[in-house]
Structure formats: structure tokens, C-alpha cells
Scaffold this motif. Structure first.
Motif, PDB file in Angstrom:
ATOM      1  N   ASN A   7       0.818  -1.098  -0.100  1.00  0.00           N
ATOM      2  CA  ASN A   7       0.155  -0.067  -0.069  1.00  0.00           C
ATOM      3  C   ASN A   7       0.884   1.149  -0.047  1.00  0.00           C
ATOM      4  N   PHE A   9       1.976   4.996   0.857  1.00  0.00           N
ATOM      5  CA  PHE A   9       1.856   5.843   2.170  1.00  0.00           C
ATOM      6  C   PHE A   9       2.623   7.163   1.785  1.00  0.00           C
ATOM      7  N   TYR A  10       2.282   8.173   2.629  1.00  0.00           N
ATOM      8  CA  TYR A  10       2.885   9.454   2.523  1.00  0.00           C
ATOM      9  C   TYR A  10       3.796   9.755   3.650  1.00  0.00           C
ATOM     10  N   SER A  19       1.245   9.112   6.565  1.00  0.00           N
ATOM     11  CA  SER A  19      -0.179   9.223   6.408  1.00  0.00           C
ATOM     12  C   SER A  19      -0.514   7.954   5.282  1.00  0.00           C
ATOM     13  N   TRP A  20      -1.748   7.286   5.501  1.00  0.00           N
ATOM     14  CA  TRP A  20      -1.941   6.493   4.661  1.00  0.00           C
ATOM     15  C   TRP A  20      -2.896   7.377   3.488  1.00  0.00           C
ATOM     16  N   GLU A  21      -3.618   8.199   3.943  1.00  0.00           N
ATOM     17  CA  GLU A  21      -4.097   9.153   3.125  1.00  0.00           C
ATOM     18  C   GLU A  21      -3.639  10.500   2.396  1.00  0.00           C
ATOM     19  N   LYS A  22      -3.511  10.589   1.137  1.00  0.00           N
ATOM     20  CA  LYS A  22      -3.018  11.780   0.385  1.00  0.00           C
ATOM     21  C   LYS A  22      -2.995  12.846   1.238  1.00  0.00           C
ATOM     22  N   PRO A  23      -2.186  13.783   1.801  1.00  0.00           N
ATOM     23  CA  PRO A  23      -2.545  14.945   2.373  1.00  0.00           C
ATOM     24  C   PRO A  23      -3.009  16.046   1.360  1.00  0.00           C
ATOM     25  N   GLU A  86       5.801  10.663  -1.570  1.00  0.00           N
ATOM     26  CA  GLU A  86       5.032   9.564  -1.800  1.00  0.00           C
ATOM     27  C   GLU A  86       6.031   8.296  -1.534  1.00  0.00           C
TER      28      GLU A  86
END
Length: 86
Positions: A7, A9-10, A19-23, A86
Motif C-alpha cells: 500500500n 503511504f505518504y 499518512s495512508w491518506e494523501k495529504p 510519496e
């Protein structure tokens, strides 16, 4: 990518945050407005050390930093806030 799951991550190199979610652009506490000067503008210091800006095309000078025009929506979607990778 996470080696165990694959997966994406950022990582923020400024704060160490992950973060797993794109900031979203502009949500990072360290995020500032685009620091790129518009074309023909340069930064200078006067004899006292105060910063001013000069436009070589127009001859204009000003104390307030000029900002480049906002990026297009497509560019904004594709970029990450300052410090994030990323």
C-alpha cells in the motif's frame, strides 16, 4: 509503498508524520503559500537589511512579496504539500 502490504503511504520530511491518506494541499501546519516568485520578480535587501522585491520587466519595487498566480486545479491535485513525499 509499505513493503508488507504494497500500500502507498505518504511521509512528511519536515514533521516526520506519515499518512495512508494523501495529504491535501494547505492542511499541513508547515504548509505556506507558494514561495516561487512570479516571472521577472527578484528579492533584494536594502542597506538596513530590509527585504524588498523588484520587477525587472516593469521597474516596479515593493515591500510585500509578490506571489505567483495560483496553480491550475490539475496541478494542485497532482502535487503534495511542502515536505510530503510519496
Amino acid at each position: 509503498a509499505d513493503p508488507s502490504t504494497g500500500n502507498k503511504f505518504y511521509y512528511n520530511s519536515v514533521t516526520g508524520e506519515t499518512s495512508w491518506e494523501k495529504p491535501a494541499t494547505g492542511t499541513s501546519p508547515s504548509q505556506h503559500q507558494d514561495t516561487t516568485l512570479p516571472a521577472e520578480w527578484t528579492e533584494h535587501s536594502d542597506a538596513t537589511g530590509a527585504v524588498f522585491y523588484y520587477n525587472a520587466g516593469t521597474g516596479e519595487t515593493q515591500w510585500d512579496r509578490p506571489f505567483a498566480p495560483p496553480k491550475t486545479q490539475m496541478q494542485t491535485v497532482q502535487t503534495l504539500p511542502e515536505g510530503w513525499a510519496e
